[in-house]
Scaffold this motif. Structure first.
Motif, PDB file in Angstrom:
ATOM      1  N   GLU A  34       0.802  -1.229   0.000  1.00 58.88           N
ATOM      2  CA  GLU A  34       0.000   0.000   0.000  1.00 58.88           C
ATOM      3  C   GLU A  34       0.834   1.279   0.000  1.00 58.88           C
ATOM      4  OE1 GLU A  34      -2.919  -0.176   3.100  1.00 58.88           O
ATOM      5  OE2 GLU A  34      -3.861  -1.968   2.262  1.00 58.88           O
ATOM      6  N   ILE A  35       2.044   1.220   0.538  1.00 61.97           N
ATOM      7  CA  ILE A  35       2.913   2.401   0.558  1.00 61.97           C
ATOM      8  C   ILE A  35       4.075   2.170  -0.397  1.00 61.97           C
ATOM      9  CG2 ILE A  35       4.382   3.914   1.935  1.00 61.97           C
ATOM     10  CD1 ILE A  35       2.785   2.963   4.417  1.00 61.97           C
ATOM     11  N   LEU A  36       4.186   3.016  -1.411  1.00 60.41           N
ATOM     12  CA  LEU A  36       5.293   2.952  -2.360  1.00 60.41           C
ATOM     13  C   LEU A  36       6.383   3.908  -1.888  1.00 60.41           C
ATOM     14  CD1 LEU A  36       6.549   2.073  -5.086  1.00 60.41           C
ATOM     15  CD2 LEU A  36       5.282   3.967  -6.142  1.00 60.41           C
ATOM     16  N   TYR A  37       7.553   3.361  -1.603  1.00 63.73           N
ATOM     17  CA  TYR A  37       8.676   4.187  -1.170  1.00 63.73           C
ATOM     18  C   TYR A  37       9.562   4.584  -2.351  1.00 63.73           C
ATOM     19  CZ  TYR A  37       7.359   2.880   3.561  1.00 63.73           C
ATOM     20  OH  TYR A  37       6.664   2.694   4.719  1.00 63.73           O
ATOM     21  N   VAL A  38       9.931   3.590  -3.168  1.00 64.13           N
ATOM     22  CA  VAL A  38      10.823   3.851  -4.301  1.00 64.13           C
ATOM     23  C   VAL A  38      10.368   3.010  -5.489  1.00 64.13           C
ATOM     24  CG1 VAL A  38      13.217   3.869  -5.127  1.00 64.13           C
ATOM     25  CG2 VAL A  38      12.768   4.123  -2.680  1.00 64.13           C
ATOM     26  N   LYS A  39      10.377   3.623  -6.663  1.00 58.73           N
ATOM     27  CA  LYS A  39      10.092   2.917  -7.921  1.00 58.73           C
ATOM     28  C   LYS A  39      11.275   3.191  -8.842  1.00 58.73           C
ATOM     29  CE  LYS A  39       7.049   1.325 -11.134  1.00 58.73           C
ATOM     30  NZ  LYS A  39       6.457   0.041 -11.141  1.00 58.73           N
ATOM     31  N   GLY A  40      11.710   2.182  -9.573  1.00 63.52           N
ATOM     32  CA  GLY A  40      12.871   2.396 -10.424  1.00 63.52           C
ATOM     33  C   GLY A  40      12.857   1.545 -11.664  1.00 63.52           C
ATOM     34  N   GLU A  41      13.830   1.844 -12.516  1.00 71.20           N
ATOM     35  CA  GLU A  41      14.023   1.065 -13.739  1.00 71.20           C
ATOM     36  C   GLU A  41      15.504   1.032 -14.043  1.00 71.20           C
ATOM     37  OE1 GLU A  41      11.630   3.239 -16.518  1.00 71.20           O
ATOM     38  OE2 GLU A  41      13.224   4.658 -16.954  1.00 71.20           O
ATOM     39  N   GLY A  42      15.898   0.004 -14.771  1.00 67.46           N
ATOM     40  CA  GLY A  42      17.298  -0.123 -15.121  1.00 67.46           C
ATOM     41  C   GLY A  42      17.487  -0.859 -16.426  1.00 67.46           C
ATOM     42  N   ALA A  43      18.577  -0.543 -17.084  1.00 63.37           N
ATOM     43  CA  ALA A  43      19.013  -1.262 -18.273  1.00 63.37           C
ATOM     44  C   ALA A  43      20.331  -1.932 -17.905  1.00 63.37           C
ATOM     45  CB  ALA A  43      19.205  -0.309 -19.445  1.00 63.37           C
ATOM     46  N   PHE A  44      20.442  -3.200 -18.222  1.00 60.39           N
ATOM     47  CA  PHE A  44      21.628  -3.964 -17.873  1.00 60.39           C
ATOM     48  C   PHE A  44      22.241  -4.547 -19.134  1.00 60.39           C
ATOM     49  CE2 PHE A  44      19.418  -3.337 -14.067  1.00 60.39           C
ATOM     50  CZ  PHE A  44      20.353  -3.396 -13.047  1.00 60.39           C
ATOM     51  N   HIS A  45      23.523  -4.277 -19.321  1.00 63.10           N
ATOM     52  CA  HIS A  45      24.264  -4.732 -20.495  1.00 63.10           C
ATOM     53  C   HIS A  45      24.622  -6.201 -20.301  1.00 63.10           C
ATOM     54  CE1 HIS A  45      26.784  -4.262 -24.004  1.00 63.10           C
ATOM     55  NE2 HIS A  45      27.741  -4.887 -23.352  1.00 63.10           N
ATOM     56  N   ILE A  46      24.259  -7.046 -21.255  1.00 60.04           N
ATOM     57  CA  ILE A  46      24.596  -8.465 -21.194  1.00 60.04           C
ATOM     58  C   ILE A  46      26.064  -8.627 -21.584  1.00 60.04           C
ATOM     59  CG2 ILE A  46      24.135 -10.754 -22.147  1.00 60.04           C
ATOM     60  CD1 ILE A  46      21.236  -9.725 -22.698  1.00 60.04           C
TER      61      ILE A  46
END
Length: 180
Positions: A130-142
C-alpha cells in the motif's frame, strides 16, 4: 544438457561470491539480502529490514543504500534469468522516506530483452504494497561469456556456468509474456 544441476537458481548467493556487498553471507558490512526468485511471478521478490546502520536522516534509509539494494535486486534478477550483466543505466523516483528497522517488500521484474540489454523495473513498498517508497528502472548490459571469470563468481565458476545455463533454458519463456 547433461548437467548435474537440474533446477534453476532461487537465491542470489547461489551464483555470487560470499563477500558480495549485496548478497554475500560473509560480508559483515553488506546488505546480506536474499534476492529470491519466484517462478510463479517471474520476479525477484523478498522482504528486507534495513538496519539502523543504513540511516541517512535519522530513522530513514540513506538514498544511496536504497539505490544499491534496487540495483542488486535487478542485477540478481538478470542472473536468475541466465545472464551475466553490468549495470548500464538506472533511475529511481523516491516517493516517500523509507524507514529503517521496518519489514519491507522489494520486487524486480523483467520488461524487455533487447539484443544486448535486459530492461527491468523494481520497487520498494510496505509489506502489503500500500505504501510505495521507491520505484525504479534499469538497463543492464549483457556481458559476453569471456567476462565471466573467477572474479565475478568467487570460485564458483563451474557451478555458476551450469546454473546460468539452466536458468536461461528453464526461464526463457518469461520473455514471451513481455515485449521483446
Amino acid at each position: 544438457m547433461n548437467s548435474p544441476i537440474e533446477n534453476p537458481s532461487r537465491h542470489g548467493y547461489e551464483i555470487h561470491h560470499d563477500t558480495c556487498f549485496g548478497c554475500g553471507k560473509e560480508n559483515p558490512l553488506g546488505l546480506v539480502a536474499d534476492f529470491t526468485f519466484h517462478d510463479e511471478t517471474g520476479e525477484v521478490n523478498f522482504t528486507y529490514n534495513f538496519k539502523k546502520l543504513y540511516n541517512g536522516a535519522p530513522g530513514f534509509v540513506h538514498g544511496g543504500i536504497l539505490s544499491t539494494m534496487l540495483d542488486e535486486a535487478m542485477g540478481g534478477l538478470c542472473f536468475h534469468l541466465g545472464y551475466i550483466v553490468m549495470t548500464d543505466t538506472m533511475s529511481f523516483k523516491f516517493h516517500k522516506a523509507t524507514p529503517v528497522e521496518t519489514e519491507l517488500l522489494i520486487r524486480a521484474w523483467p520488461i524487455k530483452k533487447a539484443k544486448r540489454k535486459v530492461l527491468l523495473e523494481c520497487e520498494l513498498t510496505s509489506l502489503n504494497g500500500e505504501i510505495l517508497y521507491v520505484k525504479g528502472e534499469g538497463a543492464f548490459h549483457i556481458l559476453p561469456p569471456r567476462f565471466f571469470s573467477e572474479k565475478l563468481t568467487g570460485g564458483k565458476i563451474a557451478i555458476a556456468n551450469e546454473l546460468l545455463s539452466v536458468n536461461k533454458l528453464k526461464r526463457a519463456h518469461l520473455f514471451d509474456r513481455i515485449e521483446t
